[in-house]
Write a protein that holds these residues in place. Sequence first.
Motif, PDB file in Angstrom:
ATOM      1  N   ARG A  24      44.923  35.779  44.137  1.00 26.50           N
ATOM      2  CA  ARG A  24      45.621  37.036  44.430  1.00 26.50           C
ATOM      3  C   ARG A  24      46.380  37.574  43.208  1.00 26.50           C
ATOM      4  O   ARG A  24      46.269  38.727  42.827  1.00 26.50           O
ATOM      5  CB  ARG A  24      46.607  36.799  45.587  1.00 26.50           C
ATOM      6  CG  ARG A  24      47.113  38.056  46.252  1.00 26.50           C
ATOM      7  CD  ARG A  24      46.075  38.638  47.195  1.00 26.50           C
ATOM      8  NE  ARG A  24      45.879  40.059  46.950  1.00 26.50           N
ATOM      9  CZ  ARG A  24      44.909  40.780  47.499  1.00 26.50           C
ATOM     10  NH1 ARG A  24      44.034  40.225  48.306  1.00 26.50           N
ATOM     11  NH2 ARG A  24      44.793  42.056  47.223  1.00 26.50           N
ATOM     12  N   ASP A  39      46.126  46.027  37.634  1.00 27.47           N
ATOM     13  CA  ASP A  39      47.093  46.709  36.763  1.00 27.47           C
ATOM     14  C   ASP A  39      46.462  47.046  35.423  1.00 27.47           C
ATOM     15  O   ASP A  39      46.636  48.141  34.888  1.00 27.47           O
ATOM     16  CB  ASP A  39      48.328  45.820  36.533  1.00 27.47           C
ATOM     17  CG  ASP A  39      49.186  45.743  37.791  1.00 27.47           C
ATOM     18  OD1 ASP A  39      48.983  46.604  38.680  1.00 27.47           O
ATOM     19  OD2 ASP A  39      50.023  44.830  37.889  1.00 27.47           O
ATOM     20  N   THR A  69      44.123  38.844  40.621  1.00 29.59           N
ATOM     21  CA  THR A  69      43.534  40.090  41.070  1.00 29.59           C
ATOM     22  C   THR A  69      44.469  41.255  40.775  1.00 29.59           C
ATOM     23  O   THR A  69      44.070  42.276  40.225  1.00 29.59           O
ATOM     24  CB  THR A  69      43.252  40.037  42.580  1.00 29.59           C
ATOM     25  OG1 THR A  69      42.367  38.958  42.827  1.00 29.59           O
ATOM     26  CG2 THR A  69      42.625  41.331  43.082  1.00 29.59           C
ATOM     27  N   ASN A  70      45.774  41.056  41.118  1.00 25.43           N
ATOM     28  CA  ASN A  70      46.736  42.131  40.892  1.00 25.43           C
ATOM     29  C   ASN A  70      46.879  42.448  39.412  1.00 25.43           C
ATOM     30  O   ASN A  70      46.935  43.612  39.023  1.00 25.43           O
ATOM     31  CB  ASN A  70      48.096  41.756  41.484  1.00 25.43           C
ATOM     32  CG  ASN A  70      48.021  41.716  43.001  1.00 25.43           C
ATOM     33  OD1 ASN A  70      47.139  42.329  43.599  1.00 25.43           O
ATOM     34  ND2 ASN A  70      48.929  40.967  43.622  1.00 25.43           N
TER      35      ASN A  70
END
Lengths: 403, 251
Positions: free
Chosen positions: B181, B189, B184-185
């Motif tokens: 996660r 970005d 992924t973020n």
Amino acid sequence: MLGLNKRDTLLFAIVIAITLLAPIILNPFPVASDLAQFNAGYPDLMQRFVIFGIFAIGFNILFGLTGYLSFGHAAFLGVGSYAGVWMMKLLTMNVVPAIIVSVIFAGLFSLLVGFISLRRSGIYFSILTLAFAQMSFSLAYSVLTPITNGETGLQLSLNDPRILGVSQTADGSIPMTNFFGIAMRDGFELSMGGWLFTFNAGYYLCAAILLIAFYVSIRIFRSPFGVMLKAVKSNQQRMLYTGLNPRPYTLAAFVISGMYAGLAGGLMVAMDPLAGAERMQWTASGEVVLMTILGGTGTLIGPILGSGVIKYFENIFSKINDNILHDWFAFLPDGLEDFVVAIVYPFVGKGWHLTLGIVFMLVVIFLPGGIVEGGQRIAGLFKRKPPEDKNKTAAASAPSAAE
Amino acid sequence: MGILEVKGVNKRFGGLKALSDVNLDIAEGSVHAIIGPNGAGKSTLLNCFVGRLEPDTGTVMFDGRSLLGIQPFEINQIGVSRVFQTPEIFADLNLLENVMIPAFARRDGAFKINGWMSVGDEAEIREEAMTMLDELGMASKADHIAGQLSRGDKRRLELAMCLVQKPKLLLLDEPTAGMARADTNNTIDLLKQIAKRGITMVVIEHDMHVVFSLADRISVLAQGTVIVEDEPGKIKGNPKVQEAYLGGAHL
Ligand SMILES: Nc1ncnc2c1ncn2[C@@H]1O[C@H](COP(=O)(O)OP(=O)(O)O)[C@@H](O)[C@H]1O
Ligand SMILES: [Mg+2]
């Protein structure tokens, strides 16, 4: 210096020193000693060290950088040899035109073979190159006899036309190969104490060309072109989607290595003006593969080391016969002496192939990086630094110093 | 008129109709996401843009030029870079070399024998590559061998390799696949920053949450057909999309 970084300059300087001093380094034993038979500093063998070194350096540009394993490179060496002898028959006994033409013909032939063979990769590529070489070998014995003189081999004769020279010397013999008047056979002997050193013109010509060939190979390894060749080996898919066409890069590497092979072939006939088809046989192609892997594929110095070791085995190790063995083990009780000799004998003399085979297997299994990796591990022990920081090459100064 | 125009693209694999009559018009400078359940044909569609696959019928125009019938390296040379679903990098070379190679490709074209120059003297290319690695937070690893990176880092390296070419169009096939996660973020970005540079991006995802905040427009692909194309805000509530994802359990 010379456009090389520090490490490469050092490596090159070492190779220069060793090559120039080879007649001394390779003759460490006094003439009269028992060990004199292990002296390798005689012109014929030294020339072979250097010529096969050139052959392997070129092979490594293809195999070491792009990963394409050719089993047919001896064909280019053979073509170079024939072209060289023809130059001497038709033009001059000066070896320079012969060598140049050897390189050109080998280059053209490798362009053709490479263009076709590189339509495939992996084992199919290897098989195609092998097929080409065997075809050349067979043709040299059959259809092409007018050019190759078949089984006898192509040699000089007393009535060669030789435009820029004479067909025969005043005393009715075949003129000697020379470099602007310096006969390749010329040289001088230096006797010091019990030692005898031979400095031969032919060897030094070969050595000078080896140094140039080695220098060019360093430049290629360190150039953007060299990086592209490594990219071919690493990931052709990525190349394609990165805007690069892998095919001409691989072909260029193939032709360059073919020209190196032709150069080796040209030098062979410059030293001894005789070209035979057996030089193109698959065993000869296999030999350069062994040399490269044994020394260290993809390293700069490996191919030279590999060819040195193999030629040393072939010419020196092979001379140890059972008489010599009995001499060595004479200090043992008779029964035991015979027993030891019986055990050792199959591995030496004519059995040198067996020993070489075992050495080769051990290297491939335990030292996949060849002799060079062996050297690095030993150096690592002395530095007391774990040798496993191979993943951290000196990128800032030289991306991937492969050796 | 978009920078990438796809008209009437059909592609069959034997009996399977992987793409049927796909039309897309992607505006220059936009981020366009193509989402859809696994097996919808997203990768197949992307492959039709980069010369890996040839559509049976239809046209793909980029910047006024057809992308069909030309080689992948030619497509890249006119400004299309691609990130793969499984990162494609030069695994046995170091990171710096990995990024320098595409930079050379942009400067020197698809083939150039540049055998006398030393890589060490290519200050400009080296600088560009280092800057790019730095931007993606990998400058300290420049001399590491790429094959030893984590999957997330491999992905970022591949992105660096594409960005150093300053492409006009960047195609990304599930750029966050297999990432945790947090990773992924970070990647999202990063992609948002890239989008700000004005590079047109086509992002493929099966998980639509990933692209919601990133995309300017979203096309939903199901069973080889674009069923909806709209702004992100209007996609979620669309009954057709709900239906396409039913059983896919991604919504
Ligand atoms: N090269 C191929 N040969 C045969 N079938 C394929 C090939 N590539 C993809 N497919 C099939 O086409 C369909 C769409 O695949 P793909 O484009 O990879 O889907 P997605 O990327 O949306 O998950 C799948 O059913 C897949 O099995
Ligand atoms: Mg896919």
